[in-house]
Write a protein that holds these residues in place. Sequence first.
Motif, PDB file in Angstrom:
ATOM      1  N   TYR A  94      33.981 -37.234  19.869  1.00 16.75           N
ATOM      2  CA  TYR A  94      34.373 -38.561  20.361  1.00 16.75           C
ATOM      3  C   TYR A  94      35.423 -38.451  21.472  1.00 16.75           C
ATOM      4  CZ  TYR A  94      32.196 -40.363  16.044  1.00 16.75           C
ATOM      5  OH  TYR A  94      31.322 -40.675  15.026  1.00 16.75           O
ATOM      6  N   TYR A 134      43.198 -42.978  16.508  1.00 20.59           N
ATOM      7  CA  TYR A 134      41.767 -43.087  16.212  1.00 20.59           C
ATOM      8  C   TYR A 134      41.489 -44.293  15.328  1.00 20.59           C
ATOM      9  CZ  TYR A 134      37.216 -41.943  14.198  1.00 20.59           C
ATOM     10  OH  TYR A 134      35.915 -41.987  13.782  1.00 20.59           O
ATOM     11  N   SER A 140      31.461 -47.061  19.913  1.00 21.35           N
ATOM     12  CA  SER A 140      32.189 -45.914  20.462  1.00 21.35           C
ATOM     13  C   SER A 140      33.319 -46.318  21.406  1.00 21.35           C
ATOM     14  CB  SER A 140      31.218 -44.974  21.189  1.00 21.35           C
ATOM     15  OG  SER A 140      30.603 -45.634  22.286  1.00 21.35           O
ATOM     16  N   ARG A 143      36.870 -46.810  19.574  1.00 21.21           N
ATOM     17  CA  ARG A 143      37.337 -45.813  18.597  1.00 21.21           C
ATOM     18  C   ARG A 143      38.746 -45.286  18.873  1.00 21.21           C
ATOM     19  NH1 ARG A 143      31.565 -43.138  18.378  1.00 21.21           N
ATOM     20  NH2 ARG A 143      30.701 -44.322  16.636  1.00 21.21           N
TER      21      ARG A 143
END
Length: 243
Positions: A94, A134, A140, A143
């Motif tokens: 990520y 986080y 996405s 995040r």
Amino acid sequence: MAPAAANYYSAPPHAHQKQRGYRICDTCGAVENPAAQKFRLCGGCMTTQYCSPECQKSHWPSHKTICQHTAAQMSGAKQQAIGPAYPDENLAKYLRKFTSTHSSLLGWAGFQALQLKRLPANIRQSALLIELSYNAHAESLYRFSVANTHIVSRTYVTNHDPLVAADISRREERCRRSGGIGTLVILVQCGGISQVMPVEVDPPSKISWDSRDDWAEVLRHFVESGRTDFKPISTTARGVVYG
């Protein structure tokens, strides 16, 4: 009274956009024009970029060592117990995606944070550290949030990893040969995982971006709003130009 960053809070108008490349092909030095063709990122390190499959293939023998080193670090990070605040084993992936998605924004923030338009020599001594928090979000783009930003010594990055330091040095030499001022170093960090983002910078005389003291506010706004449409603003004799 509107905040100083207010003109970033609305997407820029379509008329009056100036196309500018934000990435340089690591093989031939071509500058990306996002409107015509977006460069491809190396799938291993997610840092090096190429204008074509041919350039990527020809660069592989010299890129292989640093690429495999970066990929191994990311793979190792997946196996570590990050802690209750960072439970997702995909955090390293990520973080790489975040850095790639926001590359233009991060490069601009680093340019502003180090005041390179006024003090270009800062590029040799300092780096921008961006600390992220986080968020376990299904989307996405939501995040991460910006927890803090710091100006740190460049040795904070280069002294900890000789291979990364060598890659930064190689980019710096290439940049200066082509008339640039050097390589801006940005370190994006979340928990114990980090991603180094090197940015080759043109001389200030070629960069028309407005100087901004509110760069951290702008950075936080775009990241936490999930926006990916950032374009630097330049105030010229022709008016405000985005790009």
